[in-house]
Design an enzyme around this catalytic site. Structure first.
Site, PDB file in Angstrom:
ATOM      1  N   THR A 148       0.831  -1.208   0.000  1.00 23.55           N
ATOM      2  CA  THR A 148       0.000   0.000   0.000  1.00 23.55           C
ATOM      3  C   THR A 148       0.863   1.254   0.000  1.00 23.55           C
ATOM      4  O   THR A 148       1.990   1.232   0.496  1.00 23.55           O
ATOM      5  CB  THR A 148      -0.936   0.030   1.218  1.00 23.55           C
ATOM      6  OG1 THR A 148      -1.836   1.135   1.075  1.00 23.55           O
ATOM      7  CG2 THR A 148      -0.191   0.189   2.537  1.00 23.55           C
ATOM      8  N   ASN A 161      -0.874   3.919   1.156  1.00 27.52           N
ATOM      9  CA  ASN A 161      -1.772   4.682   2.037  1.00 27.52           C
ATOM     10  C   ASN A 161      -1.319   4.496   3.500  1.00 27.52           C
ATOM     11  O   ASN A 161      -1.439   3.410   4.069  1.00 27.52           O
ATOM     12  CB  ASN A 161      -3.200   4.153   1.821  1.00 27.52           C
ATOM     13  CG  ASN A 161      -4.228   4.866   2.663  1.00 27.52           C
ATOM     14  OD1 ASN A 161      -3.964   5.212   3.810  1.00 27.52           O
ATOM     15  ND2 ASN A 161      -5.409   5.072   2.106  1.00 27.52           N
ATOM     16  N   ASP A 177      -7.870  -3.713  -0.696  1.00 33.33           N
ATOM     17  CA  ASP A 177      -8.656  -2.785  -1.510  1.00 33.33           C
ATOM     18  C   ASP A 177      -9.944  -2.526  -0.749  1.00 33.33           C
ATOM     19  O   ASP A 177     -10.619  -3.460  -0.305  1.00 33.33           O
ATOM     20  CB  ASP A 177      -8.947  -3.327  -2.910  1.00 33.33           C
ATOM     21  CG  ASP A 177      -9.333  -2.165  -3.829  1.00 33.33           C
ATOM     22  OD1 ASP A 177      -8.508  -1.249  -4.007  1.00 33.33           O
ATOM     23  OD2 ASP A 177     -10.463  -2.150  -4.343  1.00 33.33           O
ATOM     24  N   PHE A 196      -8.812   8.231   8.727  1.00 32.70           N
ATOM     25  CA  PHE A 196      -8.427   8.854   7.460  1.00 32.70           C
ATOM     26  C   PHE A 196      -9.621   8.799   6.511  1.00 32.70           C
ATOM     27  O   PHE A 196     -10.696   8.310   6.868  1.00 32.70           O
ATOM     28  CB  PHE A 196      -7.192   8.140   6.864  1.00 32.70           C
ATOM     29  CG  PHE A 196      -7.434   6.686   6.513  1.00 32.70           C
ATOM     30  CD1 PHE A 196      -7.382   5.704   7.483  1.00 32.70           C
ATOM     31  CD2 PHE A 196      -7.737   6.304   5.213  1.00 32.70           C
ATOM     32  CE1 PHE A 196      -7.615   4.361   7.172  1.00 32.70           C
ATOM     33  CE2 PHE A 196      -7.963   4.972   4.882  1.00 32.70           C
ATOM     34  CZ  PHE A 196      -7.906   4.003   5.870  1.00 32.70           C
ATOM     35  N   TYR A 200     -12.774   8.697   4.545  1.00 35.32           N
ATOM     36  CA  TYR A 200     -14.186   9.006   4.787  1.00 35.32           C
ATOM     37  C   TYR A 200     -14.614   8.846   6.250  1.00 35.32           C
ATOM     38  O   TYR A 200     -15.799   8.947   6.550  1.00 35.32           O
ATOM     39  CB  TYR A 200     -15.071   8.118   3.886  1.00 35.32           C
ATOM     40  CG  TYR A 200     -14.835   8.348   2.409  1.00 35.32           C
ATOM     41  CD1 TYR A 200     -15.415   9.425   1.747  1.00 35.32           C
ATOM     42  CD2 TYR A 200     -14.008   7.500   1.677  1.00 35.32           C
ATOM     43  CE1 TYR A 200     -15.187   9.646   0.391  1.00 35.32           C
ATOM     44  CE2 TYR A 200     -13.775   7.719   0.317  1.00 35.32           C
ATOM     45  CZ  TYR A 200     -14.366   8.792  -0.311  1.00 35.32           C
ATOM     46  OH  TYR A 200     -14.137   9.018  -1.654  1.00 35.32           O
ATOM     47  N   LYS A 232     -11.753   1.581  16.761  1.00 38.89           N
ATOM     48  CA  LYS A 232     -11.972   1.380  15.314  1.00 38.89           C
ATOM     49  C   LYS A 232     -11.279   0.099  14.855  1.00 38.89           C
ATOM     50  O   LYS A 232     -11.830  -0.684  14.087  1.00 38.89           O
ATOM     51  CB  LYS A 232     -11.470   2.583  14.501  1.00 38.89           C
ATOM     52  CG  LYS A 232     -11.776   2.386  13.012  1.00 38.89           C
ATOM     53  CD  LYS A 232     -11.232   3.429  12.079  1.00 38.89           C
ATOM     54  CE  LYS A 232     -11.419   2.958  10.634  1.00 38.89           C
ATOM     55  NZ  LYS A 232     -10.628   3.679   9.670  1.00 38.89           N
ATOM     56  N   HIS A 253     -14.094  -2.855   9.185  1.00 36.21           N
ATOM     57  CA  HIS A 253     -14.066  -3.726   8.008  1.00 36.21           C
ATOM     58  C   HIS A 253     -12.673  -4.308   7.805  1.00 36.21           C
ATOM     59  O   HIS A 253     -12.498  -5.477   7.519  1.00 36.21           O
ATOM     60  CB  HIS A 253     -14.508  -2.906   6.788  1.00 36.21           C
ATOM     61  CG  HIS A 253     -13.805  -1.580   6.646  1.00 36.21           C
ATOM     62  ND1 HIS A 253     -13.672  -0.692   7.692  1.00 36.21           N
ATOM     63  CD2 HIS A 253     -13.140  -1.013   5.608  1.00 36.21           C
ATOM     64  CE1 HIS A 253     -12.988   0.356   7.291  1.00 36.21           C
ATOM     65  NE2 HIS A 253     -12.656   0.185   6.033  1.00 36.21           N
ATOM     66  N   ARG A 254     -11.631  -3.466   8.011  1.00 38.79           N
ATOM     67  CA  ARG A 254     -10.239  -3.916   7.820  1.00 38.79           C
ATOM     68  C   ARG A 254      -9.850  -4.934   8.892  1.00 38.79           C
ATOM     69  O   ARG A 254      -9.206  -5.938   8.600  1.00 38.79           O
ATOM     70  CB  ARG A 254      -9.320  -2.675   7.888  1.00 38.79           C
ATOM     71  CG  ARG A 254      -7.870  -2.941   7.571  1.00 38.79           C
ATOM     72  CD  ARG A 254      -7.142  -1.672   7.173  1.00 38.79           C
ATOM     73  NE  ARG A 254      -7.657  -1.137   5.933  1.00 38.79           N
ATOM     74  CZ  ARG A 254      -8.480  -0.081   5.864  1.00 38.79           C
ATOM     75  NH1 ARG A 254      -8.825   0.593   6.944  1.00 38.79           N
ATOM     76  NH2 ARG A 254      -8.949   0.317   4.704  1.00 38.79           N
TER      77      ARG A 254
HETATM   78  P1  ITT Z   1      -3.424   1.679  -1.876  1.00 37.52           P
HETATM   79  O1  ITT Z   1      -4.118   1.276  -3.153  1.00 37.52           O
HETATM   80  O2  ITT Z   1      -2.000   2.121  -2.101  1.00 37.52           O
HETATM   81  O3  ITT Z   1      -3.552   0.671  -0.787  1.00 37.52           O
HETATM   82  P2  ITT Z   1      -5.525   3.696  -1.736  1.00 37.52           P
HETATM   83  O4  ITT Z   1      -5.827   4.796  -0.772  1.00 37.52           O
HETATM   84  O5  ITT Z   1      -5.483   4.048  -3.200  1.00 37.52           O
HETATM   85  O6  ITT Z   1      -4.149   3.007  -1.280  1.00 37.52           O
HETATM   86  P3  ITT Z   1      -7.830   2.007  -2.227  1.00 37.52           P
HETATM   87  O7  ITT Z   1      -7.716   2.040  -3.702  1.00 37.52           O
HETATM   88  O8  ITT Z   1      -8.148   0.687  -1.566  1.00 37.52           O
HETATM   89  O9  ITT Z   1      -6.517   2.527  -1.484  1.00 37.52           O
HETATM   90  O10 ITT Z   1      -8.934   3.063  -1.797  1.00 37.52           O
HETATM   91  C1  ITT Z   1      -9.451   3.015  -0.524  1.00 37.52           C
HETATM   92  C2  ITT Z   1     -10.088   4.328  -0.194  1.00 37.52           C
HETATM   93  O11 ITT Z   1     -11.310   4.052   0.509  1.00 37.52           O
HETATM   94  C3  ITT Z   1      -9.213   5.096   0.781  1.00 37.52           C
HETATM   95  O12 ITT Z   1      -8.332   5.950   0.113  1.00 37.52           O
HETATM   96  C4  ITT Z   1     -10.272   5.831   1.594  1.00 37.52           C
HETATM   97  O13 ITT Z   1     -10.699   6.937   0.900  1.00 37.52           O
HETATM   98  C5  ITT Z   1     -11.431   4.856   1.644  1.00 37.52           C
HETATM   99  N1  ITT Z   1     -11.345   4.032   2.867  1.00 37.52           N
HETATM  100  C6  ITT Z   1     -11.015   2.713   2.948  1.00 37.52           C
HETATM  101  N2  ITT Z   1     -10.975   2.307   4.224  1.00 37.52           N
HETATM  102  C7  ITT Z   1     -11.272   3.389   4.967  1.00 37.52           C
HETATM  103  C8  ITT Z   1     -11.353   3.615   6.356  1.00 37.52           C
HETATM  104  O14 ITT Z   1     -11.089   2.657   7.233  1.00 37.52           O
HETATM  105  N3  ITT Z   1     -11.662   4.842   6.773  1.00 37.52           N
HETATM  106  C9  ITT Z   1     -11.902   5.821   5.892  1.00 37.52           C
HETATM  107  N4  ITT Z   1     -11.829   5.710   4.574  1.00 37.52           N
HETATM  108  C10 ITT Z   1     -11.519   4.494   4.095  1.00 37.52           C
END
Ligand code: ITT
Length: 212
Positions: free
Chosen positions: A7, A9, A69, A152, A154, A175, A180-181
């Site tokens: 990731t 992120n 994802d 982070f 949403y 959290k 979900h994670r």
């Molecule tokens: P990687 O692909 O590098 O892992 P990314 O941010 O692009 O990073 P995704 O394509 O999986 O990841 O998009 C997930 C998005 O969904 C993330 O950027 C958030 O905006 C949202 N999201 C997922 N889990 C979340 C959470 O626990 N809290 C808040 N927003 C979340």
């Protein structure tokens, strides 16, 4: 055991690290592993995208790789932004703008029309072997206003009535117990632990044969 988490992120990385804290897994980010790559997410589902990310890095490094994802599905918006959550309204749009936009779109929605969910699929790719996936879901509602500074993405608009707050209002530790994670990762962790036990048992068995 060394595992790469594919990731870019940091919010996801922090959560996964905290959830795996009680294991002897040495979790490396792409940056820690010296990999600078932006993987194109061409899948049509959370699962397809998680597999693409995990398998790309697994083939590149030969290590066990986890990838997540995830995203937000808003029922009133026909499940948008869904798999496009991070790209929603454009790559460079801030989450303040994305969150305000969603709140604005739901201005006329009644309480029971504000249902939404966070979905997370985690893929785990084993070198020269299979890739497994597990999915976790957290049901909630879109808040009427932004609230909270934790988490982070949403989190500031994702409201959980049972806690009377958004996931950005709640302590990180809470959290990470209900998210979900956490659900997806707990299921993956079970497979990892049982495979680790099998690998250790096989190594001990092979050592026994060598010393005979
Ligand atoms: P990687 O692909 O590098 O892992 P990314 O941010 O692009 O990073 P995704 O394509 O999986 O990841 O998009 C997930 C998005 O969904 C993330 O950027 C958030 O905006 C949202 N999201 C997922 N889990 C979340 C959470 O626990 N809290 C808040 N927003 C979340």
């Amino acid at each position: 055991m060394k595992i790469i988490f594919a990731t870019n992120n940091q919010g996801k990385m922090d959560e996964i690290k905290a959830i795996l804290m009680d294991t002897n897994i040495d979790l490396l980010s792409l940056k820690d592993a010296g990999i600078d790559i932006d993987i194109e997410e061409t899948g049509r589902s959370f699962e397809e995208n998680a597999i693409i990310k995990a398998e790309t890095i697994c083939k590149l490094t030969g290590e066990i790789v986890l990838a997540d994802d995830s995203g937000l599905e808003v029922d009133y918006l026909d499940k948008a932004p869904g798999i496009y959550s991070s790209r929603f309204l454009g790559e460079n749009t801030s989450y303040l703008e994305k969150n305000n936009y969603i709140i604005d779109q739901l201005k006329k929605a009644k309480k029971d029309e504000r249902s939404a969910r966070f979905v997370c699929t985690i893929a785990c790719s084993f070198p020269n072997e299979d890739t497994i996936t597990r999915t976790g879901i957290l049901e909630g509602f879109i808040a009427e206003q932004i609230s909270g500074f934790n988490g982070f993405g949403y989190d500031p608009i994702f409201y959980l009535p049972q806690y009377n707050c958004t996931t950005a209002d709640m302590p990180t530790k809470l959290k990470n117990q209900i998210s979900h994670r956490a659900k997806a990762l707990t299921a993956i962790k079970e497979v990892l632990v049982s495979r680790m036990i099998n690998i250790n048992a096989l190594e001990r068995y092979n050592e026994g044969i060598d010393s005979e």
